[in-house]
Design a protein around this motif. Structure first.
Motif, PDB file in Angstrom:
ATOM      1  N   GLY A   1      -0.689   7.216  -3.921  1.00  0.00           N
ATOM      2  CA  GLY A   1       0.613   7.764  -3.554  1.00  0.00           C
ATOM      3  C   GLY A   1       0.587   9.279  -3.439  1.00  0.00           C
ATOM      4  N   THR A   2       1.691   9.835  -2.965  1.00  0.00           N
ATOM      5  CA  THR A   2       1.832  11.287  -2.830  1.00  0.00           C
ATOM      6  C   THR A   2       2.308  11.904  -4.140  1.00  0.00           C
ATOM      7  OG1 THR A   2       2.307  10.971  -0.504  1.00  0.00           O
ATOM      8  CG2 THR A   2       3.029  13.061  -1.455  1.00  0.00           C
ATOM      9  N   THR A   3       3.017  11.115  -4.938  1.00  0.00           N
ATOM     10  CA  THR A   3       3.542  11.631  -6.206  1.00  0.00           C
ATOM     11  C   THR A   3       2.572  11.410  -7.379  1.00  0.00           C
ATOM     12  OG1 THR A   3       4.715   9.541  -6.603  1.00  0.00           O
ATOM     13  CG2 THR A   3       5.947  11.282  -5.489  1.00  0.00           C
ATOM     14  N   ASP A   4       1.363  10.908  -7.102  1.00  0.00           N
ATOM     15  CA  ASP A   4       0.409  10.571  -8.176  1.00  0.00           C
ATOM     16  C   ASP A   4       0.037  11.773  -9.057  1.00  0.00           C
ATOM     17  OD1 ASP A   4       0.449   8.238  -6.751  1.00  0.00           O
ATOM     18  OD2 ASP A   4      -1.723   8.041  -6.538  1.00  0.00           O
TER      19      ASP A   4
ATOM     20  N   SER B   1      12.166  -0.095  -2.312  1.00  0.00           N
ATOM     21  CA  SER B   1      11.907   0.879  -1.262  1.00  0.00           C
ATOM     22  C   SER B   1      11.624   2.204  -1.967  1.00  0.00           C
ATOM     23  CB  SER B   1      13.075   0.957  -0.285  1.00  0.00           C
ATOM     24  OG  SER B   1      12.729   1.834   0.782  1.00  0.00           O
ATOM     25  N   THR B   2      11.758   3.314  -1.305  1.00  0.00           N
ATOM     26  CA  THR B   2      11.184   4.559  -1.825  1.00  0.00           C
ATOM     27  C   THR B   2      11.816   5.775  -1.165  1.00  0.00           C
ATOM     28  OG1 THR B   2       9.150   5.895  -1.560  1.00  0.00           O
ATOM     29  CG2 THR B   2       9.345   4.024  -0.138  1.00  0.00           C
ATOM     30  N   ILE B   3      11.664   6.927  -1.820  1.00  0.00           N
ATOM     31  CA  ILE B   3      12.005   8.196  -1.169  1.00  0.00           C
ATOM     32  C   ILE B   3      11.231   8.345   0.140  1.00  0.00           C
ATOM     33  CG2 ILE B   3      12.748   9.503  -3.206  1.00  0.00           C
ATOM     34  CD1 ILE B   3       9.859  10.584  -3.444  1.00  0.00           C
ATOM     35  N   GLY B   4      10.084   7.657   0.233  1.00  0.00           N
ATOM     36  CA  GLY B   4       9.251   7.717   1.441  1.00  0.00           C
ATOM     37  C   GLY B   4       9.869   7.028   2.644  1.00  0.00           C
TER      38      GLY B   4
ATOM     39  N   TYR C   1      12.974   3.771  -4.990  1.00  0.00           N
ATOM     40  CA  TYR C   1      12.414   4.444  -6.152  1.00  0.00           C
ATOM     41  C   TYR C   1      11.978   5.869  -5.789  1.00  0.00           C
ATOM     42  CZ  TYR C   1      11.381  -0.168  -8.478  1.00  0.00           C
ATOM     43  OH  TYR C   1      11.423  -1.405  -9.067  1.00  0.00           O
ATOM     44  N   PRO C   2      12.156   6.799  -6.741  1.00  0.00           N
ATOM     45  CA  PRO C   2      11.475   8.097  -6.612  1.00  0.00           C
ATOM     46  C   PRO C   2      10.018   7.942  -7.042  1.00  0.00           C
ATOM     47  CG  PRO C   2      13.076   8.086  -8.434  1.00  0.00           C
ATOM     48  CD  PRO C   2      12.983   6.683  -7.925  1.00  0.00           C
ATOM     49  N   GLY C   3       9.273   9.041  -7.209  1.00  0.00           N
ATOM     50  CA  GLY C   3       7.930   8.951  -7.773  1.00  0.00           C
ATOM     51  C   GLY C   3       8.033   8.452  -9.205  1.00  0.00           C
ATOM     52  N   ILE C   4       7.218   7.455  -9.556  1.00  0.00           N
ATOM     53  CA  ILE C   4       7.330   6.854 -10.898  1.00  0.00           C
ATOM     54  C   ILE C   4       6.165   7.332 -11.763  1.00  0.00           C
ATOM     55  CG2 ILE C   4       7.484   4.703 -12.222  1.00  0.00           C
ATOM     56  CD1 ILE C   4       9.859   5.232 -10.268  1.00  0.00           C
TER      57      ILE C   4
ATOM     58  N   LEU D   1       0.872  -1.177   0.000  1.00  0.00           N
ATOM     59  CA  LEU D   1       0.000   0.000   0.000  1.00  0.00           C
ATOM     60  C   LEU D   1       0.905   1.222   0.000  1.00  0.00           C
ATOM     61  CD1 LEU D   1      -2.221  -2.057   0.836  1.00  0.00           C
ATOM     62  CD2 LEU D   1      -3.171  -0.257   2.283  1.00  0.00           C
ATOM     63  N   LEU D   2       0.596   2.212  -0.833  1.00  0.00           N
ATOM     64  CA  LEU D   2       1.444   3.405  -0.951  1.00  0.00           C
ATOM     65  C   LEU D   2       1.167   4.408   0.178  1.00  0.00           C
ATOM     66  CD1 LEU D   2       1.558   3.989  -4.809  1.00  0.00           C
ATOM     67  CD2 LEU D   2       3.087   2.641  -3.387  1.00  0.00           C
ATOM     68  N   SER D   3       1.872   5.549   0.102  1.00  0.00           N
ATOM     69  CA  SER D   3       1.925   6.468   1.243  1.00  0.00           C
ATOM     70  C   SER D   3       0.574   7.039   1.683  1.00  0.00           C
ATOM     71  CB  SER D   3       2.884   7.612   0.939  1.00  0.00           C
ATOM     72  OG  SER D   3       2.526   8.241  -0.278  1.00  0.00           O
ATOM     73  N   ALA D   4      -0.180   7.624   0.761  1.00  0.00           N
ATOM     74  CA  ALA D   4      -1.409   8.299   1.168  1.00  0.00           C
ATOM     75  C   ALA D   4      -2.481   7.281   1.563  1.00  0.00           C
ATOM     76  CB  ALA D   4      -1.910   9.199   0.050  1.00  0.00           C
TER      77      ALA D   4
HETATM   78  C1  AKB Z   1       4.078   7.346  -3.169  1.00  0.00           C
HETATM   79  O1  AKB Z   1       3.907   8.517  -3.533  1.00  0.00           O
HETATM   80  O2  AKB Z   1       3.617   6.866  -2.135  1.00  0.00           O
HETATM   81  C2  AKB Z   1       4.970   6.482  -4.019  1.00  0.00           C
HETATM   82  C3  AKB Z   1       6.385   6.596  -3.589  1.00  0.00           C
HETATM   83  C4  AKB Z   1       7.177   7.795  -3.903  1.00  0.00           C
HETATM   84  O3  AKB Z   1       6.889   5.703  -2.982  1.00  0.00           O
HETATM   85  N1  AKB Z   1       4.840   6.847  -5.387  1.00  0.00           N
END
Ligand code: AKB
Length: 332
Positions: A199-202, A133-136, A186-189, A95-98
């Protein structure tokens, strides 16, 4: 290990002369179908199995092997790995951030308990394991501009906490049991033909669809919120490359990777070069804004570049051109 008499971990070494047999979990999210396509081109259609708990659309179902797999069901996972002689596992379920903040209990189950199952299966069956993993995985006390691989990691989302946990557990299993764990932050994809979820980068995906379809875009982050971003093709290629890198070249098991950094106003300006009539308004989502404000603004991926030759292809102008070509031609 939750069941069975031979619970000790042993290493079934994967012969490099064979093609890997790959299982992708969470395969119907933003990245799985694209990764399956890339890996199938390289290793053969039947050597890459996509899995999810949802019913696949028919184009996905007909493009190669698809299987039901629930990462919370250890026996089901083990059966799939054994019956299909899996050697590589790419673990995309999360599950993503938001959306994680909206459902902490589910995020904890999927992102943490699910990962425990994956780690045990991978260690038990000698798999090469990739977990993104992620910038998060960074937080407000991390250096944000730039953020190096090794620094303070105190994220304030369940997503971030679960990803730091995944990084540490994977590295622990590597040192303790010899698990071949590989992880990229990963950064925002940004992708055209698959949607991120929660996600936050959506916003950086949505702007393209709205620009083409309605000519209007309402952004849920402030205009100057700078975040690291990457086009999906670069992300999938990085994933394949790190999976194929010889062990001797990996000085670490968890690497930052990056391509570009931009803020919504910069992305909007670049899109407006192609679509000058696009109207952008800002309606801030306080949850997403607080998350974004705690994340890296620029990502230092020099270790990936030095160790295994990571190099991105897409910067902001190529990204925008590619996305608009793709979505524009699709909507005609
Ligand atoms: C999110 O925004 O939650 C993801 C991420 C940057 O890990 N896209």
């Amino acid at each position: 290990v939750t069941s069975g008499s031979d619970a000790s971990f042993h290493s079934v070494s994967f012969s490099e002369t064979d093609h890997p047999k790959v299982l992708i979990t969470g395969g119907l999210g933003q990245l799985g179908v694209g990764l399956a396509k890339l890996l199938r081109n390289r290793f053969g259609k039947n050597n890459v199995i996509l899995s999810d708990i949802r019913k696949p659309p028919s184009n996905v179902f007909h493009s190669g092997p698809f299987i039901y797999s629930d990462i919370l069901d250890y026996k089901n996972l083990r059966e799939i790995v054994v019956n299909n002689r899996i050697t590589w596992l790419v673990h995309y379920s999360a599950l993503l951030s938001a959306v994680g903040e909206a459902n902490v209990a589910l995020a904890r189950a999927v992102n943490i308990t699910g990962l425990h199952n994956i780690l045990d299966i991978a260690a038990e069956h000698g798999l090469r394991l990739f977990v993104p993993s992620t910038i998060g995985a960074f937080g407000p006390t991390s250096p944000r501009n730039p953020t190096p691989d090794l620094c303070v990691q105190r994220p304030r989302t369940i997503y971030g906490v679960s990803k730091v946990h995944a990084e540490l557990m994977g590295e622990y299993y590597h040192h303790r049991y010899g698990l071949d764990f590989r992880c990229l932050r990963y950064p925002g994809i940004i992708s055209a033909d698959s949607q991120p979820g929660g996600g936050t980068t959506d916003y950086a995906v949505q702007i393209f669809h709205d620009a083409v379809k309605t000519g209007k875009f309402e952004c849920n982050l402030k205009p100057d919120t700078r975040l690291p971003m990457m086009y999906i093709d670069d992300c999938l290629r990085a994933t394949l490359e790190v999976m194929e890198t010889p062990v001797e070249s990996l000085s670490m098991r968890t690497y930052n990777i990056n391509a570009m950094s931009f803020a919504p106003e910069e992305l909007a300006n670049e899109v407006q070069k192609q679509l000058p009539d696009l109207q952008v308004t800002y309606e801030i989502d306080s949850v997403r804004q607080a998350i974004a404000d705690s994340w890296p603004m620029n990502f230092d991926d020099s270790n990936a570049r030095n160790d295994w030759g990571w190099k991105h292809d897409y910067d902001l102008p190529e990204l925008v051109q590619t996305m608009l070509n793709f979505i524009g031609s699709d909507s005609r």
